[in-house]
Design a protein around this motif. Structure first.
Motif, mmCIF file in Angstrom:
data_model
loop_
_atom_site.group_PDB
_atom_site.id
_atom_site.type_symbol
_atom_site.label_atom_id
_atom_site.label_comp_id
_atom_site.label_asym_id
_atom_site.label_seq_id
_atom_site.Cartn_x
_atom_site.Cartn_y
_atom_site.Cartn_z
ATOM 1 N N GLU A 1 0.860 -1.185 0.000
ATOM 2 C CA GLU A 1 0.000 0.000 0.000
ATOM 3 C C GLU A 1 0.889 1.226 0.000
ATOM 4 O OE1 GLU A 1 -3.581 2.228 2.442
ATOM 5 O OE2 GLU A 1 -3.435 0.053 2.450
ATOM 6 N N LEU A 2 0.950 1.847 -1.155
ATOM 7 C CA LEU A 2 1.750 3.044 -1.330
ATOM 8 C C LEU A 2 1.015 4.222 -0.706
ATOM 9 C CD1 LEU A 2 4.325 4.067 -2.713
ATOM 10 C CD2 LEU A 2 2.949 4.491 -4.748
ATOM 11 N N LYS A 3 1.704 4.994 0.138
ATOM 12 C CA LYS A 3 1.086 6.140 0.802
ATOM 13 C C LYS A 3 1.620 7.442 0.219
ATOM 14 C CE LYS A 3 0.373 3.480 5.028
ATOM 15 N NZ LYS A 3 0.606 3.376 6.490
ATOM 16 N N SER A 4 1.007 8.559 0.608
ATOM 17 C CA SER A 4 1.374 9.870 0.067
ATOM 18 C C SER A 4 2.880 10.098 0.147
ATOM 19 C CB SER A 4 0.656 10.975 0.845
ATOM 20 O OG SER A 4 -0.740 10.860 0.734
ATOM 21 N N GLY A 5 3.451 10.512 -0.990
ATOM 22 C CA GLY A 5 4.871 10.808 -1.051
ATOM 23 C C GLY A 5 5.752 9.631 -1.414
ATOM 24 N N GLY A 6 5.165 8.427 -1.552
ATOM 25 C CA GLY A 6 5.946 7.237 -1.853
ATOM 26 C C GLY A 6 5.906 6.846 -3.316
ATOM 27 N N ALA A 7 6.710 5.836 -3.647
ATOM 28 C CA ALA A 7 6.790 5.356 -5.025
ATOM 29 C C ALA A 7 6.858 3.837 -5.017
ATOM 30 C CB ALA A 7 8.018 5.927 -5.729
ATOM 31 N N GLN A 8 6.380 3.230 -6.099
ATOM 32 C CA GLN A 8 6.549 1.785 -6.253
ATOM 33 C C GLN A 8 6.974 1.479 -7.687
ATOM 34 O OE1 GLN A 8 2.760 0.052 -5.145
ATOM 35 N NE2 GLN A 8 1.935 0.222 -7.202
ATOM 36 N N TRP A 9 7.869 0.507 -7.793
ATOM 37 C CA TRP A 9 8.442 0.112 -9.085
ATOM 38 C C TRP A 9 8.129 -1.348 -9.328
ATOM 39 C CZ3 TRP A 9 12.442 -3.603 -9.423
ATOM 40 C CH2 TRP A 9 12.996 -3.776 -10.703
ATOM 41 N N MET A 10 7.717 -1.648 -10.551
ATOM 42 C CA MET A 10 7.461 -3.024 -10.943
ATOM 43 C C MET A 10 8.071 -3.267 -12.308
ATOM 44 S SD MET A 10 3.867 -5.023 -11.557
ATOM 45 C CE MET A 10 3.632 -4.221 -13.152
ATOM 46 N N SER A 11 8.847 -4.327 -12.422
ATOM 47 C CA SER A 11 9.372 -4.755 -13.715
ATOM 48 C C SER A 11 8.553 -5.958 -14.155
ATOM 49 C CB SER A 11 10.855 -5.118 -13.592
ATOM 50 O OG SER A 11 11.333 -5.614 -14.824
ATOM 51 N N ALA A 12 7.753 -5.779 -15.207
ATOM 52 C CA ALA A 12 6.909 -6.881 -15.678
ATOM 53 C C ALA A 12 7.754 -8.005 -16.270
ATOM 54 C CB ALA A 12 5.904 -6.375 -16.711
ATOM 55 N N GLY A 13 8.861 -7.634 -16.939
ATOM 56 C CA GLY A 13 9.688 -8.657 -17.551
ATOM 57 C C GLY A 13 8.872 -9.564 -18.443
ATOM 58 N N LYS A 14 9.067 -10.871 -18.296
ATOM 59 C CA LYS A 14 8.365 -11.826 -19.159
ATOM 60 C C LYS A 14 6.881 -11.921 -18.862
ATOM 61 C CE LYS A 14 9.416 -15.854 -16.237
ATOM 62 N NZ LYS A 14 10.094 -17.167 -16.200
ATOM 63 N N GLY A 15 6.480 -11.466 -17.673
ATOM 64 C CA GLY A 15 5.050 -11.488 -17.404
ATOM 65 C C GLY A 15 4.703 -11.245 -15.951
ATOM 66 N N VAL A 16 3.695 -10.422 -15.738
ATOM 67 C CA VAL A 16 3.155 -10.181 -14.406
ATOM 68 C C VAL A 16 1.646 -10.002 -14.539
ATOM 69 C CG1 VAL A 16 3.344 -7.646 -14.418
ATOM 70 C CG2 VAL A 16 3.507 -8.876 -12.259
ATOM 71 N N ILE A 17 0.926 -10.418 -13.520
ATOM 72 C CA ILE A 17 -0.508 -10.144 -13.423
ATOM 73 C C ILE A 17 -0.710 -9.441 -12.092
ATOM 74 C CG2 ILE A 17 -2.826 -11.127 -13.308
ATOM 75 C CD1 ILE A 17 -1.809 -13.447 -15.019
ATOM 76 N N HIS A 18 -1.245 -8.230 -12.149
ATOM 77 C CA HIS A 18 -1.399 -7.464 -10.913
ATOM 78 C C HIS A 18 -2.675 -6.632 -10.955
ATOM 79 C CE1 HIS A 18 0.372 -3.300 -12.126
ATOM 80 N NE2 HIS A 18 -0.122 -3.880 -13.179
ATOM 81 N N SER A 19 -3.031 -6.115 -9.784
ATOM 82 C CA SER A 19 -4.161 -5.194 -9.664
ATOM 83 C C SER A 19 -3.695 -3.991 -8.863
ATOM 84 C CB SER A 19 -5.348 -5.866 -8.966
ATOM 85 O OG SER A 19 -5.018 -6.212 -7.633
ATOM 86 N N GLU A 20 -4.363 -2.852 -9.098
ATOM 87 C CA GLU A 20 -4.024 -1.611 -8.411
ATOM 88 C C GLU A 20 -5.315 -0.889 -8.052
ATOM 89 O OE1 GLU A 20 -0.117 -0.213 -10.867
ATOM 90 O OE2 GLU A 20 -1.925 -0.681 -12.006
ATOM 91 N N MET A 21 -5.371 -0.385 -6.824
ATOM 92 C CA MET A 21 -6.570 0.304 -6.360
ATOM 93 C C MET A 21 -6.190 1.648 -5.732
ATOM 94 S SD MET A 21 -9.796 0.445 -6.099
ATOM 95 C CE MET A 21 -10.229 -1.234 -6.587
ATOM 96 N N PRO A 22 -6.526 2.764 -6.367
ATOM 97 C CA PRO A 22 -6.265 4.076 -5.773
ATOM 98 C C PRO A 22 -7.288 4.395 -4.678
ATOM 99 C CG PRO A 22 -7.244 4.317 -7.954
ATOM 100 C CD PRO A 22 -7.062 2.853 -7.726
ATOM 101 N N ILE A 23 -6.805 5.071 -3.621
ATOM 102 C CA ILE A 23 -7.646 5.418 -2.472
ATOM 103 C C ILE A 23 -7.337 6.850 -2.061
ATOM 104 C CG2 ILE A 23 -8.269 4.836 -0.086
ATOM 105 C CD1 ILE A 23 -7.203 2.024 -0.630
ATOM 106 N N MET A 24 -8.376 7.656 -1.826
ATOM 107 C CA MET A 24 -8.182 9.044 -1.408
ATOM 108 C C MET A 24 -7.555 9.139 -0.019
ATOM 109 S SD MET A 24 -11.463 11.353 -2.461
ATOM 110 C CE MET A 24 -11.660 11.978 -4.124
ATOM 111 N N ASN A 25 -6.906 10.267 0.225
ATOM 112 C CA ASN A 25 -6.409 10.624 1.546
ATOM 113 C C ASN A 25 -6.840 12.055 1.823
ATOM 114 O OD1 ASN A 25 -5.030 10.686 3.979
ATOM 115 N ND2 ASN A 25 -3.055 11.133 3.032
ATOM 116 N N ASP A 26 -7.636 12.259 2.893
ATOM 117 C CA ASP A 26 -8.175 13.590 3.218
ATOM 118 C C ASP A 26 -8.934 14.188 2.040
ATOM 119 O OD1 ASP A 26 -7.041 13.460 5.763
ATOM 120 O OD2 ASP A 26 -5.164 14.367 5.089
ATOM 121 N N GLY A 27 -9.672 13.336 1.330
ATOM 122 C CA GLY A 27 -10.515 13.815 0.245
ATOM 123 C C GLY A 27 -9.784 14.139 -1.036
#
Length: 279
Positions: free
Chosen positions: A85-111
């Motif tokens: 769970e990435l929070k305000s000010g953070g970053a996440q890196w993903m290398s799909a390479g030969k294959g990845v299956i993922h999901s992502e869900m954005p969520i508000m913070n203080d509206g």
């Protein structure tokens, strides 16, 4: 020292992705001046209806994604068992390479929700490597300067105002420098990048002067060759610096897959349909 000037300015355009998530997008899949980057999506909303469906499970092959949140959270899950769970000010890196299956869900913070997803191409020799994932919460992002002139470095190395700067992300498949510059009106900053790097900017707030040319919010800037990037904020400004070694190879893009030929795209589709994309 050669100063980088504005080569081209591209206005981001409204689009949708995932389950109807509203975004602003600038892309250059077939534009060599974008390389090694392929696309940047900006997510910015105070209305949950704009993103409530998120990005349900989907595949990728042949790219890396870098997600950076100014405000809000971003939940990640993938087939490798990574949950973040990435929070305000953070970053996440993903290398799909030969294959990845993922999901992502954005969520508000203080509206509020405000963040970016950046696609980075991979050299052909590395596209079929195993997938990888890592996140960096806000305290791990290196900061240089004061609040009125702050450089947050996410990845890579450079020299800013005469001081070496670096970010925690170093394992990308191609050399990149990615940073967030936030400045009040009248503040300036110089960044020296390797001359063999291409350099691009995305202005997400305010107005900035680059080598005498003004660039406004929601515009992507392609810069000329050179060594030094000189920026001056005309008002309260925020921008992303996206720089790196260009990849001089064919690019074939189809949905979530970016390869070097149509045959490779067809193979990715077949592998996904047969359930072996990530094997």
């Amino acid at each position: 020292m050669t100063i980088r000037t504005v080569h081209r300015v591209i206005r981001s355009h409204a689009s949708q992705d995932g389950d109807g998530v509203k975004i602003s997008r600038a892309h250059g899949f077939n534009d060599p001046k974008f390389s090694p980057f392929l696309m940047i999506d900006e997510l910015k909303s105070e209305n949950p209806d704009d993103y409530i469906g998120g990005f349900p499970p989907h595949p990728h092959r042949g790219i890396e994604t870098l997600t950076y949140m100014l405000k809000g959270h971003f939940q990640h899950r993938d087939h490798m068992g990574n949950v973040g769970e990435l929070k305000s000010g953070g970053a996440q890196w993903m290398s799909a390479g030969k294959g990845v299956i993922h999901s992502e869900m954005p969520i508000m913070n203080d509206g509020e929700l405000h963040g970016f997803q950046i696609w980075i191409n991979m050299p052909a020799a590395k596209k079929m490597r195993p997938a990888q994932y890592h996140d960096f919460q806000s305290p791990e992002i290196n900061e240089y300067g004061e609040t009125e002139n702050l450089l947050r470095v996410i990845g890579g190395h450079a020299v800013s105002n005469g001081v070496p700067v670096e970010g925690p992300l170093q394992q990308t498949s191609i050399e990149v420098f990615v940073a967030d510059w936030r400045a009040e009106a009248g503040q300036s900053r110089e960044i020296k990048l390797p001359s063999n790097y291409q350099a691009n900017l995305y202005v997400y707030k305010g107005e900035v002067e680059i080598a005498g040319e003004l660039v406004k919010q929601s515009h992507f800037v392609q810069l000329s060759g050179g060594e030094s990037l000189s920026m001056r904020a005309n008002e309260e400004t925020g921008l992303l610096i996206l720089s790196g070694l260009p990849i001089d190879e064919p690019v074939v893009h189809y949905g979530p897959f970016v390869m070097n030929s149509m045959d490779e795209i067809n193979q990715a589709i077949t592998d996904y349909q047969n359930g072996v994309l990530t094997d």
